[in-house]
Design a protein around this motif. Structure first.
Motif, PDB file in Angstrom:
ATOM      1  N   LEU A 238      94.417  86.161   1.224  1.00 12.60           N
ATOM      2  CA  LEU A 238      95.227  86.574   2.322  1.00 12.60           C
ATOM      3  C   LEU A 238      95.217  88.347   1.918  1.00 12.60           C
ATOM      4  CD1 LEU A 238      97.207  86.834   4.729  1.00 12.60           C
ATOM      5  CD2 LEU A 238      98.931  85.936   3.292  1.00 12.60           C
ATOM      6  N   CYS A 239      95.673  88.432   0.596  1.00 17.07           N
ATOM      7  CA  CYS A 239      95.958  89.731   0.190  1.00 17.07           C
ATOM      8  C   CYS A 239      94.934  90.743   0.377  1.00 17.07           C
ATOM      9  CB  CYS A 239      96.418  89.715  -1.364  1.00 17.07           C
ATOM     10  SG  CYS A 239      98.148  89.072  -1.544  1.00 17.07           S
ATOM     11  N   ASP A 240      93.638  90.113  -0.098  1.00 21.80           N
ATOM     12  CA  ASP A 240      92.294  90.848   0.071  1.00 21.80           C
ATOM     13  C   ASP A 240      92.173  91.326   1.527  1.00 21.80           C
ATOM     14  OD1 ASP A 240      91.430  90.295  -2.472  1.00 21.80           O
ATOM     15  OD2 ASP A 240      90.085  88.676  -1.938  1.00 21.80           O
ATOM     16  N   VAL A 241      92.366  90.404   2.468  1.00 27.58           N
ATOM     17  CA  VAL A 241      92.493  90.938   4.042  1.00 27.58           C
ATOM     18  C   VAL A 241      93.407  92.138   4.187  1.00 27.58           C
ATOM     19  CG1 VAL A 241      92.231  90.422   6.542  1.00 27.58           C
ATOM     20  CG2 VAL A 241      91.656  88.722   4.589  1.00 27.58           C
ATOM     21  N   LEU A 242      94.581  91.847   4.049  1.00 27.59           N
ATOM     22  CA  LEU A 242      95.628  92.660   4.025  1.00 27.59           C
ATOM     23  C   LEU A 242      95.429  94.117   3.555  1.00 27.59           C
ATOM     24  CD1 LEU A 242      98.798  90.358   3.765  1.00 27.59           C
ATOM     25  CD2 LEU A 242      97.714  91.116   6.050  1.00 27.59           C
ATOM     26  N   ASP A 243      95.090  94.024   2.500  1.00 29.22           N
ATOM     27  CA  ASP A 243      94.793  95.256   1.847  1.00 29.22           C
ATOM     28  C   ASP A 243      93.724  95.862   2.384  1.00 29.22           C
ATOM     29  OD1 ASP A 243      96.657  94.661  -0.080  1.00 29.22           O
ATOM     30  OD2 ASP A 243      95.003  93.810  -1.967  1.00 29.22           O
ATOM     31  N   SER A 244      92.648  95.346   2.811  1.00 31.41           N
ATOM     32  CA  SER A 244      91.560  96.240   3.457  1.00 31.41           C
ATOM     33  C   SER A 244      91.977  96.594   4.668  1.00 31.41           C
ATOM     34  CB  SER A 244      90.549  94.812   3.569  1.00 31.41           C
ATOM     35  OG  SER A 244      90.605  94.237   4.603  1.00 31.41           O
ATOM     36  N   MET A 245      93.113  96.049   5.446  1.00 29.92           N
ATOM     37  CA  MET A 245      93.752  96.445   6.844  1.00 29.92           C
ATOM     38  C   MET A 245      94.614  97.617   6.487  1.00 29.92           C
ATOM     39  SD  MET A 245      92.497  94.277   9.006  1.00 29.92           S
ATOM     40  CE  MET A 245      93.213  94.296  10.354  1.00 29.92           C
ATOM     41  N   GLY A 246      94.835  98.057   5.271  1.00 29.23           N
ATOM     42  CA  GLY A 246      95.822  98.849   5.107  1.00 29.23           C
ATOM     43  C   GLY A 246      97.382  98.344   5.423  1.00 29.23           C
ATOM     44  N   VAL A 247      97.635  97.288   5.157  1.00 30.29           N
ATOM     45  CA  VAL A 247      98.937  96.448   5.385  1.00 30.29           C
ATOM     46  C   VAL A 247      99.725  96.493   4.215  1.00 30.29           C
ATOM     47  CG1 VAL A 247     100.031  94.418   5.873  1.00 30.29           C
ATOM     48  CG2 VAL A 247      98.206  95.028   7.516  1.00 30.29           C
ATOM     49  N   GLU A 248     100.849  97.276   4.261  1.00 31.34           N
ATOM     50  CA  GLU A 248     101.464  97.372   2.632  1.00 31.34           C
ATOM     51  C   GLU A 248     102.555  96.472   2.798  1.00 31.34           C
ATOM     52  OE1 GLU A 248     103.105 101.249   1.756  1.00 31.34           O
ATOM     53  OE2 GLU A 248     101.091 102.386   2.685  1.00 31.34           O
ATOM     54  N   TYR A 249     102.600  95.655   1.526  1.00 32.19           N
ATOM     55  CA  TYR A 249     103.538  94.721   1.382  1.00 32.19           C
ATOM     56  C   TYR A 249     104.051  94.318  -0.025  1.00 32.19           C
ATOM     57  CZ  TYR A 249      99.333  92.615  -0.499  1.00 32.19           C
ATOM     58  OH  TYR A 249      98.154  92.236  -1.179  1.00 32.19           O
ATOM     59  N   THR A 250     105.181  93.511  -0.085  1.00 29.85           N
ATOM     60  CA  THR A 250     105.561  93.273  -1.525  1.00 29.85           C
ATOM     61  C   THR A 250     105.351  91.569  -1.633  1.00 29.85           C
ATOM     62  OG1 THR A 250     107.117  94.935  -1.666  1.00 29.85           O
ATOM     63  CG2 THR A 250     107.475  93.358  -3.091  1.00 29.85           C
ATOM     64  N   ILE A 251     104.882  91.013  -2.826  1.00 27.21           N
ATOM     65  CA  ILE A 251     104.780  89.751  -2.895  1.00 27.21           C
ATOM     66  C   ILE A 251     106.011  89.344  -3.487  1.00 27.21           C
ATOM     67  CG2 ILE A 251     103.900  87.787  -4.208  1.00 27.21           C
ATOM     68  CD1 ILE A 251     101.936  88.870  -2.216  1.00 27.21           C
ATOM     69  N   ASP A 252     106.787  88.086  -2.655  1.00 23.80           N
ATOM     70  CA  ASP A 252     108.194  87.908  -3.074  1.00 23.80           C
ATOM     71  C   ASP A 252     108.255  86.367  -2.827  1.00 23.80           C
ATOM     72  OD1 ASP A 252     110.910  87.502  -3.050  1.00 23.80           O
ATOM     73  OD2 ASP A 252     111.386  89.061  -1.528  1.00 23.80           O
ATOM     74  N   LEU A 253     108.450  85.950  -4.333  1.00 27.05           N
ATOM     75  CA  LEU A 253     108.549  84.383  -4.072  1.00 27.05           C
ATOM     76  C   LEU A 253     109.851  83.807  -4.110  1.00 27.05           C
ATOM     77  CD1 LEU A 253     105.455  84.297  -6.400  1.00 27.05           C
ATOM     78  CD2 LEU A 253     105.479  83.331  -4.258  1.00 27.05           C
ATOM     79  N   GLY A 254     110.848  84.759  -3.825  1.00 29.92           N
ATOM     80  CA  GLY A 254     112.139  84.541  -3.288  1.00 29.92           C
ATOM     81  C   GLY A 254     112.309  83.972  -2.135  1.00 29.92           C
ATOM     82  N   ILE A 255     111.346  84.410  -1.255  1.00 26.04           N
ATOM     83  CA  ILE A 255     111.682  83.866   0.319  1.00 26.04           C
ATOM     84  C   ILE A 255     111.406  82.335   0.658  1.00 26.04           C
ATOM     85  CG2 ILE A 255     110.447  84.313   2.611  1.00 26.04           C
ATOM     86  CD1 ILE A 255     109.418  86.807   1.826  1.00 26.04           C
ATOM     87  N   ALA A 256     112.443  81.928   1.146  1.00 24.44           N
ATOM     88  CA  ALA A 256     112.471  80.542   1.259  1.00 24.44           C
ATOM     89  C   ALA A 256     112.617  80.046   3.016  1.00 24.44           C
ATOM     90  CB  ALA A 256     113.602  79.859   0.639  1.00 24.44           C
ATOM     91  N   ARG A 257     113.129  81.126   3.467  1.00 19.42           N
ATOM     92  CA  ARG A 257     113.116  81.119   5.183  1.00 19.42           C
ATOM     93  C   ARG A 257     114.363  79.876   5.421  1.00 19.42           C
ATOM     94  NH1 ARG A 257     112.970  84.089   7.906  1.00 19.42           N
ATOM     95  NH2 ARG A 257     112.028  83.004   9.644  1.00 19.42           N
ATOM     96  N   GLY A 258     115.160  80.342   6.310  1.00 24.57           N
ATOM     97  CA  GLY A 258     116.324  79.284   6.769  1.00 24.57           C
ATOM     98  C   GLY A 258     115.812  78.262   7.510  1.00 24.57           C
ATOM     99  N   LEU A 259     114.617  77.980   8.034  1.00 28.92           N
ATOM    100  CA  LEU A 259     114.271  76.812   8.738  1.00 28.92           C
ATOM    101  C   LEU A 259     113.319  75.956   7.876  1.00 28.92           C
ATOM    102  CD1 LEU A 259     113.187  79.378  12.060  1.00 28.92           C
ATOM    103  CD2 LEU A 259     115.056  77.521  11.876  1.00 28.92           C
ATOM    104  N   ASP A 260     113.850  74.868   8.243  1.00 30.58           N
ATOM    105  CA  ASP A 260     113.118  73.783   7.284  1.00 30.58           C
ATOM    106  C   ASP A 260     111.447  73.558   7.504  1.00 30.58           C
ATOM    107  OD1 ASP A 260     115.192  73.377   5.751  1.00 30.58           O
ATOM    108  OD2 ASP A 260     115.888  71.543   6.721  1.00 30.58           O
ATOM    109  N   TYR A 261     110.832  74.117   8.443  1.00 30.51           N
ATOM    110  CA  TYR A 261     109.433  73.496   8.835  1.00 30.51           C
ATOM    111  C   TYR A 261     108.290  74.325   8.323  1.00 30.51           C
ATOM    112  CZ  TYR A 261     110.772  76.743  12.683  1.00 30.51           C
ATOM    113  OH  TYR A 261     111.144  77.850  13.393  1.00 30.51           O
ATOM    114  N   TYR A 262     108.564  75.426   7.597  1.00 32.43           N
ATOM    115  CA  TYR A 262     107.821  76.205   6.890  1.00 32.43           C
ATOM    116  C   TYR A 262     107.007  75.565   5.837  1.00 32.43           C
ATOM    117  CZ  TYR A 262     109.363  80.000   9.980  1.00 32.43           C
ATOM    118  OH  TYR A 262     109.661  80.775  10.840  1.00 32.43           O
ATOM    119  N   THR A 263     105.673  75.333   5.733  1.00 30.76           N
ATOM    120  CA  THR A 263     104.793  74.978   4.752  1.00 30.76           C
ATOM    121  C   THR A 263     104.032  75.646   3.797  1.00 30.76           C
ATOM    122  OG1 THR A 263     103.256  74.489   6.395  1.00 30.76           O
ATOM    123  CG2 THR A 263     104.902  72.655   6.212  1.00 30.76           C
ATOM    124  N   GLY A 264     103.625  76.917   4.347  1.00 30.96           N
ATOM    125  CA  GLY A 264     102.919  77.863   3.603  1.00 30.96           C
ATOM    126  C   GLY A 264     103.328  79.217   3.363  1.00 30.96           C
TER     127      GLY A 264
END
Ligand code: ATP
Ligand code: MG
Length: 416
Positions: A238-264
């Motif tokens: 995923l990061c490879d694609v985003l990098d090639s698209m010029g999408v800037e981001y921070t990897i953040d493993l503290g994101i849990a999301r408030g909704l229970d249905y997320y899996t990935g």
């Protein structure tokens, strides 16, 4: 008695609505350019749709009620569950992937404050049918391009709830859900307390607390993988694609999301200028369809917090140019001319108050009309209309065709 609007709701005046519509138009245009098509679902649904998997936070905030037939219903607090229900009900045999977008109001019983309302709007997309990193890449890029196009000052954070869920695999589902919720709320103290309460092994607690601190460039993924033993291949691709698209981001493993249905993969965007309510986008990949009686179809989506974006977006809509068609005792003629102008894409308004010419022109000033066209006896006899430039005060006498040309060339008008 003066009746006020309900707490946490807002009225929107025309200037504000024009701004909102202009921002909405950008979102629609970009989503459509990715091949997403609009859908709409009901404002209320069976309560159950939202209690199955949305999570405690949403349930506490729900506008739930019984209808006259005794059915348990709720105003939608979000659109992902309704869209997946629609998918299961109507589209499960359509060729996948399906690309849907929506723009709709949502309702949550929250304590109203800046950026937090009881009725608010979300613009979102759902990409249904793929669990590939490419689906995540597309949806994240789409959200990013919208925020970029709106010139928002934002930061995009991307994580993966799989890592936390992997660590929590031996913890009871309910207890694990509370862990996720506390992480989502960034309530580290509460989290430590809860981990003690559920007697989580020391090494598990430590791993969780270290994992949620991991944030930075994509190299933190390696640390995360070592810490959890979770395969981060999907994230790397995923990061490879985003990098090639010029999408800037921070990897953040503290994101849990408030909704229970997320899996990935999960992601959130935060913007400057909003204070505490700074989250303007939330999304990720999830599985819901099988819970609503469909097959187990993976999906990815996001919701933009439209009201928070409107609050900070500097985009100003193109000003609409107005022509006032004023008359002296020739109301019918004014109506007819205005009608003709409108058919040529010009916004024309006429007097409906039976006012004198002087007061019609003064009203033209009040509404910031760009031009006034005046129809009197003289104009009808000569076949030439008087057109007054409201800014300069200058007047011209023009026949209809020239008038049309003159107005059109001076007016940015939209022909649909
Ligand atoms: P928050 O943590 O701010 O409560 P959330 O996690 O509940 O947000 P989501 O369910 O992910 O929010 O909804 C997506 C977006 O909708 C949020 O990022 C936010 O911008 C917006 N949003 C959520 N609740 C409200 C509200 N009550 N008023 C205005 N916007 C909201
Ligand atoms: Mg919330």
């Amino acid at each position: 008695v003066k009746i006020e609007r309900p707490r946490g709701t807002r009225d929107f005046l025309p200037d504000e609505m024009e701004r909102r519509r202009a921002i909405e138009a950008v979102m629609r245009r970009i989503a459509e350019s990715y091949g997403y098509r609009e859908i709409a679902t009901p404002t209320f649904e069976h309560l159950e749709l939202f209690t199955i998997k949305s999570g405690e936070g949403i349930i506490e905030e729900m506008y739930a009620f019984k209808d006259k037939g005794g059915r348990d219903l709720a105003l939608r607090p979000e659109l992902t569950a309704p869209v997946v229900r629609l998918f299961v009900n109507e589209c499960s045999v359509m060729p996948k992937p399906l690309r849907f977008y929506y723009f709709a109001n949502c309702f949550r019983y929250e304590r109203p404050q800046k950026g937090r309302y009881r009725e608010f709007w979300q613009f979102g997309v759902e990409l249904i049918g793929s669990s590939s990193y490419l689906a995540d890449a597309e949806v994240i890029t789409l959200a990013y391009r919208i925020m970029e196009e709106l010139k928002l000052d934002f930061e995009l954070h991307i994580g993966h709830v799989g890592l936390l869920r992997h660590l929590l695999r031996d913890v009871e589902e309910e207890k694990a859900a509370i862990v996720m919720r506390l992480i989502d709320k960034k309530d580290v103290e509460g989290l430590i307390k809860h981990l003690e309460e559920i007697k989580a092994p020391q090494d598990l607690s430590e791993a969780i607390l270290s994992l949620i601190e991991l944030s930075g460039g994509r190299d933190v993924l390696k640390d995360a993988s070592e810490l959890t033993g979770f395969d981060i291949g999907h994230m790397e691709k995923l990061c490879d694609v985003l990098d090639s698209m010029g999408v800037e981001y921070t990897i953040d493993l503290g994101i849990a999301r408030g909704l229970d249905y997320y899996t990935g993969v999960v992601f959130e965007a935060y913007a400057e200028g909003l204070g505490a309510q700074n989250q303007i986008c939330g999304g990720g990949s999830y599985r819901l369809a099988h819970l609503f009686g469909g097959e187990d179809v993976p999906s990815t989506g996001f919701a933009l917090g439209f009201d928070r974006i409107v609050e900070i977006c500097k985009l100003t809509p193109e000003e609409k140019t107005v022509v006032v068609v004023a008359n002296v005792g020739l109301e019918n003629e004014a109506f007819k001319l205005a009608d003709l102008l409108r058919r040529h894409g010009i916004c024309a308004i006429t007097d409906v108050m039976e006012r004198s010419l002087k007061r019609q022109l003064s009203f033209a000033n009040d509404v910031n009309a760009r031009f006034a066209v005046i129809i009197g006896k003289k104009e009808i006899e000569s076949g030439r209309y008087t057109v007054k430039d409201m800014a300069s005060g200058e007047s011209l006498q023009l026949e209809f065709d020239s008038l049309l040309e003159y107005l059109s060339s001076n007016i940015k008008y939209k022909k649909s």
